[in-house]
Design a protein around this motif. Structure first.
Motif, short mmCIF file in Angstrom:
data_model
loop_
_atom_site.label_atom_id
_atom_site.label_comp_id
_atom_site.label_asym_id
_atom_site.label_seq_id
_atom_site.Cartn_x
_atom_site.Cartn_y
_atom_site.Cartn_z
N VAL A 133 1.05 -1.25 -0.11
CA VAL A 133 0.46 0.11 -0.08
C VAL A 133 0.72 0.78 0.16
CG1 VAL A 133 0.31 0.22 2.40
CG2 VAL A 133 -2.62 0.84 0.96
N ILE A 134 2.04 0.97 0.09
CA ILE A 134 2.94 2.15 0.34
C ILE A 134 3.22 2.47 -1.10
CG2 ILE A 134 5.60 3.11 0.80
CD1 ILE A 134 3.98 2.28 3.00
N PHE A 135 2.87 2.18 -1.70
CA PHE A 135 2.67 2.42 -3.57
C PHE A 135 1.20 2.80 -4.24
CE2 PHE A 135 1.27 1.72 -7.87
CZ PHE A 135 2.77 2.74 -8.76
N THR A 136 0.79 2.91 -3.83
CA THR A 136 -0.55 2.97 -4.13
C THR A 136 -0.99 4.15 -3.76
OG1 THR A 136 -1.98 1.07 -3.09
CG2 THR A 136 -1.67 0.51 -4.83
N ALA A 137 -0.89 4.12 -1.94
CA ALA A 137 -2.03 5.13 -0.97
C ALA A 137 -1.31 6.44 -1.81
CB ALA A 137 -1.57 4.59 0.04
N ARG A 138 0.05 6.25 -2.52
CA ARG A 138 0.08 7.82 -2.88
C ARG A 138 -0.59 8.92 -3.21
NH1 ARG A 138 3.55 8.38 1.73
NH2 ARG A 138 5.09 6.25 0.93
N PHE A 139 -1.82 8.44 -4.16
CA PHE A 139 -2.63 8.84 -5.14
C PHE A 139 -4.03 8.58 -4.27
CE2 PHE A 139 0.16 5.72 -7.90
CZ PHE A 139 0.85 6.87 -8.30
N ILE A 140 -4.19 8.67 -3.25
CA ILE A 140 -5.14 8.51 -2.47
C ILE A 140 -4.90 9.23 -1.87
CG2 ILE A 140 -6.73 7.21 -0.82
CD1 ILE A 140 -6.16 5.22 -2.28
N SER A 165 3.68 7.22 5.44
CA SER A 165 4.88 6.10 5.51
C SER A 165 5.72 6.53 6.94
CB SER A 165 5.39 8.20 5.17
OG SER A 165 5.86 7.44 3.67
N ILE A 166 3.85 6.76 7.87
CA ILE A 166 4.13 7.17 9.19
C ILE A 166 4.11 5.66 9.62
CG2 ILE A 166 2.84 7.64 11.39
CD1 ILE A 166 2.59 10.59 9.84
N PRO A 167 2.93 4.44 9.23
CA PRO A 167 2.79 3.17 9.89
C PRO A 167 3.66 2.68 9.25
CG PRO A 167 0.79 3.95 8.78
CD PRO A 167 1.79 5.52 8.85
#
Length: 202
Positions: free
Chosen positions: A107-114, A122-124
């Motif tokens: 999700v580190i990749f996909t969440a960048r667009f949400i 990045s915190i968790p």
């Protein structure tokens, strides 16, 4: 934008490549605004497109490293107490942490667009002590297309670069949908592989 933020923006916009990198590092001003103005600078020949992409990527990754290390070494107590000073509220961390726990490292990749999630994801990752190399790889792969998109839109808008939110909407909305689909696909593959690895009883 407030008078304080405008003052910072005026300083950053006078620094060219360094201003783009710093603007994305401090995240006082939304990255879309910084990159759109960078696109405008490209359109008038002040900076080059490749240089702006490099500056945007460097600034973006350093900002995310900072949040990763805050999560890794400060944890939730530190962020709950001091997060407001870097514009990270407890509910941002809550949402990002739920995503990270539910969907895993991919999700580190996909969440960048949400929206909402992308600023705090990045915190968790830091709290969970995710591999720094893997974190950096996923983050860079997401930052580059985001940087390219908003620089390009800023270029096409020219002097109307401040209309970036309206111009970006036809691109950002599909990106969000695709990101959600990719996240669900990633989760499904993880679940399928995990099920396959479970030994069957005889």
């Amino acid at each position: 934008m407030s008078h304080f933020v405008l003052s910072i923006f005026d300083i950053l916009t006078s620094l060219g490549y360094l201003g783009i990198a710093l603007g994305l590092m401090v995240e006082v001003i939304p990255s879309e605004i910084v990159l759109a103005y960078g696109g405008y600078l490209i359109s008038i020949g002040e900076i080059s497109f490749p240089g702006a992409v490099i500056a945007g990527t460097i600034g973006g990754i350093i900002a995310q490293w900072f949040l990763y290390w805050l999560g890794c070494y400060g944890g939730r107590p530190f962020l709950n107490k001091y997060g407001k000073y870097i514009f990270i509220r407890p509910h941002h961390v809550d949402v990002a942490e739920q995503w990270f726990i539910k969907y895993g490292t991919g999700v580190i990749f996909t969440a960048r667009f949400i929206p909402v999630v992308r600023h705090a994801i990045s915190i968790p990752a830091g709290i969970a002590k995710m591999s720094f190399v893997k974190f950096t790889t996923y983050t860079v792969l997401a930052i580059i297309p985001w940087t390219v998109l908003f620089l390009y839109l800023g270029m096409t808008l020219g002097t109307k670069w401040q209309q970036i939110n309206q111009a970006a909407k036809p691109f950002v909305t599909p990106a969000i949908i695709i990101a959600v689909i990719l996240t669900l696909g990633y989760v499904f593959l993880k679940w399928k592989n995990k099920k396959r690895d479970v030994p069957t009883s005889k």
